[in-house]
Design an enzyme around this catalytic site. Structure first.
Site, mmCIF file in Angstrom:
data_model
loop_
_atom_site.group_PDB
_atom_site.id
_atom_site.type_symbol
_atom_site.label_atom_id
_atom_site.label_comp_id
_atom_site.label_asym_id
_atom_site.label_seq_id
_atom_site.Cartn_x
_atom_site.Cartn_y
_atom_site.Cartn_z
ATOM 1 N N GLY A 140 -48.866 30.261 47.837
ATOM 2 C CA GLY A 140 -48.625 28.885 48.299
ATOM 3 C C GLY A 140 -47.157 28.721 48.665
ATOM 4 N NE ARG A 163 -53.521 30.326 48.397
ATOM 5 C CZ ARG A 163 -52.460 30.161 47.622
ATOM 6 N NH1 ARG A 163 -51.881 31.214 47.077
ATOM 7 N NH2 ARG A 163 -51.970 28.963 47.393
ATOM 8 C CG ASP A 221 -49.490 34.072 39.294
ATOM 9 O OD1 ASP A 221 -49.510 33.565 40.443
ATOM 10 O OD2 ASP A 221 -50.292 33.739 38.405
ATOM 11 N N GLY A 222 -49.282 35.947 42.066
ATOM 12 C CA GLY A 222 -50.108 36.770 42.968
ATOM 13 C C GLY A 222 -49.231 37.717 43.783
ATOM 14 C CB THR A 234 -45.024 29.246 42.923
ATOM 15 O OG1 THR A 234 -46.064 28.315 42.558
ATOM 16 C CG2 THR A 234 -44.519 29.880 41.631
ATOM 17 C CG ASP A 243 -48.539 26.424 41.031
ATOM 18 O OD1 ASP A 243 -48.588 25.270 41.480
ATOM 19 O OD2 ASP A 243 -49.261 27.358 41.451
ATOM 20 C CG ASP A 263 -47.877 29.921 38.238
ATOM 21 O OD1 ASP A 263 -46.881 30.214 38.929
ATOM 22 O OD2 ASP A 263 -49.042 30.001 38.672
ATOM 23 C CG MET A 279 -51.294 20.833 43.679
ATOM 24 S SD MET A 279 -50.745 21.686 45.165
ATOM 25 C CE MET A 279 -52.238 21.629 46.126
ATOM 26 N N GLY A 280 -50.498 22.742 40.119
ATOM 27 C CA GLY A 280 -50.014 23.642 39.069
ATOM 28 C C GLY A 280 -50.939 24.833 38.865
ATOM 29 N NE ARG A 281 -52.684 29.505 41.919
ATOM 30 C CZ ARG A 281 -53.387 29.619 43.040
ATOM 31 N NH1 ARG A 281 -54.682 29.787 42.989
ATOM 32 N NH2 ARG A 281 -52.818 29.578 44.210
ATOM 33 C CG HIS A 334 -48.047 0.417 35.053
ATOM 34 N ND1 HIS A 334 -46.898 -0.213 35.457
ATOM 35 C CD2 HIS A 334 -47.654 1.419 34.226
ATOM 36 C CE1 HIS A 334 -45.857 0.379 34.907
ATOM 37 N NE2 HIS A 334 -46.289 1.384 34.152
ATOM 38 C CD GLU A 353 -54.074 22.391 41.315
ATOM 39 O OE1 GLU A 353 -54.636 21.919 42.309
ATOM 40 O OE2 GLU A 353 -53.287 23.356 41.376
ATOM 41 N NE ARG A 405 -59.071 0.939 43.338
ATOM 42 C CZ ARG A 405 -59.912 0.079 42.758
ATOM 43 N NH1 ARG A 405 -60.485 0.389 41.608
ATOM 44 N NH2 ARG A 405 -60.167 -1.098 43.317
ATOM 45 C CD GLN A 407 -48.821 17.641 43.702
ATOM 46 O OE1 GLN A 407 -48.551 17.789 42.534
ATOM 47 N NE2 GLN A 407 -50.051 17.806 44.160
ATOM 48 N NE ARG A 408 -48.616 24.680 49.214
ATOM 49 C CZ ARG A 408 -49.886 25.079 49.278
ATOM 50 N NH1 ARG A 408 -50.581 25.187 48.166
ATOM 51 N NH2 ARG A 408 -50.444 25.369 50.413
HETATM 52 O O1 F6P Z 1 -49.714 27.909 44.056
HETATM 53 C C1 F6P Z 1 -49.380 26.724 44.685
HETATM 54 C C2 F6P Z 1 -50.595 25.844 44.842
HETATM 55 O O2 F6P Z 1 -50.190 24.680 45.511
HETATM 56 C C3 F6P Z 1 -51.325 25.481 43.540
HETATM 57 O O3 F6P Z 1 -50.685 24.444 42.855
HETATM 58 C C4 F6P Z 1 -52.682 25.117 44.066
HETATM 59 O O4 F6P Z 1 -53.666 25.260 43.068
HETATM 60 C C5 F6P Z 1 -52.882 26.097 45.193
HETATM 61 O O5 F6P Z 1 -51.578 26.499 45.619
HETATM 62 C C6 F6P Z 1 -53.636 25.573 46.372
HETATM 63 O O6 F6P Z 1 -53.690 26.583 47.313
HETATM 64 P P1 F6P Z 1 -54.227 26.395 48.807
HETATM 65 O O7 F6P Z 1 -53.258 25.514 49.525
HETATM 66 O O8 F6P Z 1 -54.289 27.781 49.354
HETATM 67 O O9 F6P Z 1 -55.578 25.765 48.672
#
Ligand code: F6P
Length: 319
Positions: free
Chosen positions: A12, A73, A104-105, A126, A128, A130, A170-172, A216, A223, A244, A252-253
């Protein structure tokens, strides 16, 4: 001696990848190396999409989000046959070392190349956070700032309607974005991989907040952990708090990297080149306790993430 160095970005995209690319190219040229870029991550490496670049390539990219090298990917890269094609391309181009910028990938891909005798270096980038071999990945703090901006805005409307807002970040499979943003945004509740209260406790707290006429309630959720729409429905039913769901997703990216991420990228990237210039390699570069470090790649891919006990205690204390 390392003479020709190629750089790729993978996984990502993360804000600061271009800043890392920039410093690698400039530091490499400073040490008299021939610098190359590879488009589309490991796919471009397998296909031989490899190009020599000069200093001009790095103009006006330090502030750009995404990755100008693009990302891809490629799950097939776990096949030895595919890896060997990549190794052959590197031989054909006489590349002495590859710097992979990613998570990590990416590190697993680099570790596979290392097994085939390629000199590699991993730079952690990344959103994440992570990657266990660094306290901060490039892009994490920018994404965190983006999340905080979004939650600030959601709070305005949430308060106006006296609603509960579930915000999925996010965060995988890593809870850092959720945990850090919860603290920064004074969220009422946090649900992550490392921190989760039983549903009944959550409902009880929301009933209490509603009774106290709290304007609130912000719940930050990691995620891939639970169905946020189902949680929203149950909160409505169990507490009467109108709820909601906001899934922040890929926004976020995006965006320009923060000053922290640009500096982190510059420190880690220059260290990568210095490591190669000393004739070393096969490592993941990281930032631990304020110092730049190099950890053998295999070790980096198997290290355990910090569970942030201090932050968990802080959330417990504040929520
Ligand atoms: O690794 C970054 C990330 O944004 C994760 O937070 C998320 O789970 C994943 O990539 C989503 O990947 P893609 O955009 O390929 O669906």
């Amino acid at each position: 001696m390392v003479r020709k160095i190629a750089i790729l970005t993978s996984g990502g995209d993360a804000p600061g990848m271009n800043a890392a690319l920039r410093v690698c190219i400039r530091a490499g040229l400073f040490y008299g190396k021939e610098m190359y870029v590879i488009y589309d991550g490991f796919k471009g490496l397998v296909d031989g999409d490899i190009h020599q670049v000069n200093k001009d390539f790095t103009a006006d990219i330090i502030n750009r989000g995404g990755t100008i090298l693009r990302s891809y990917r490629l799950p097939e890269f776990c096949n030895e046959e595919v890896q060997l094609k990549a190794v052959q391309q590197l031989k054909d181009y006489e590349i002495d070392a590859v710097i992979g910028i990613g998570g990590d990938g990416t590190y697993r891909g680099l570790a596979a190349l290392k097994k085939h005798g390629v000199n590699v270096i991993g730079l952690p980038a990344t959103i994440d956070n992570d990657v266990a071999s660094t306290d901060y990945t490039i892009g994490f703090i920018t994404a965190l700032n983006t999340i905080c901006d979004c939650i600030d805005k959601i709070k305005d409307t949430s308060s106006s309607h006296q609603r509960c807002s579930i915000i999925e970040v996010m965060g995988r499979h890593c809870g850092d974005l959720a945990m850090f943003s919860s603290i920064a945004e004074a969220a009422e509740m946090t649900i992550t991989y490392d921190y989760r209260v039983p549903d009944e406790v959550l409902f009880r707290k929301l009933r209490k907040l509603k009774a106290q006429k709290k304007s609130h309630a912000i719940i930050v959720v990691s995620e891939n952990l639970l169905d946020v729409h189902d949680l929203s429905k149950r909160i409505n039913e169990e507490t009467g708090f109108e709820t909601r769901v906001e899934i922040l997703g890929r926004l976020q990216r995006g965006g320009s990297p923060s000053a922290f991420d640009r500096i982190l990228a510059s420190r880690l990237g220059s260290y990568a080149i210095e490591t190669l210039n000393k004739g070393e390699g096969g490592v993941a570069i990281g930032y631990i306790k304020g110092e730049t470090v190099a950890i053998p790649l295999e070790e980096a891919t198997t290290m355990k993430r910090d569970t942030h006990k201090t932050l968990i205690n802080l959330i417990d204390m504040l929520q």
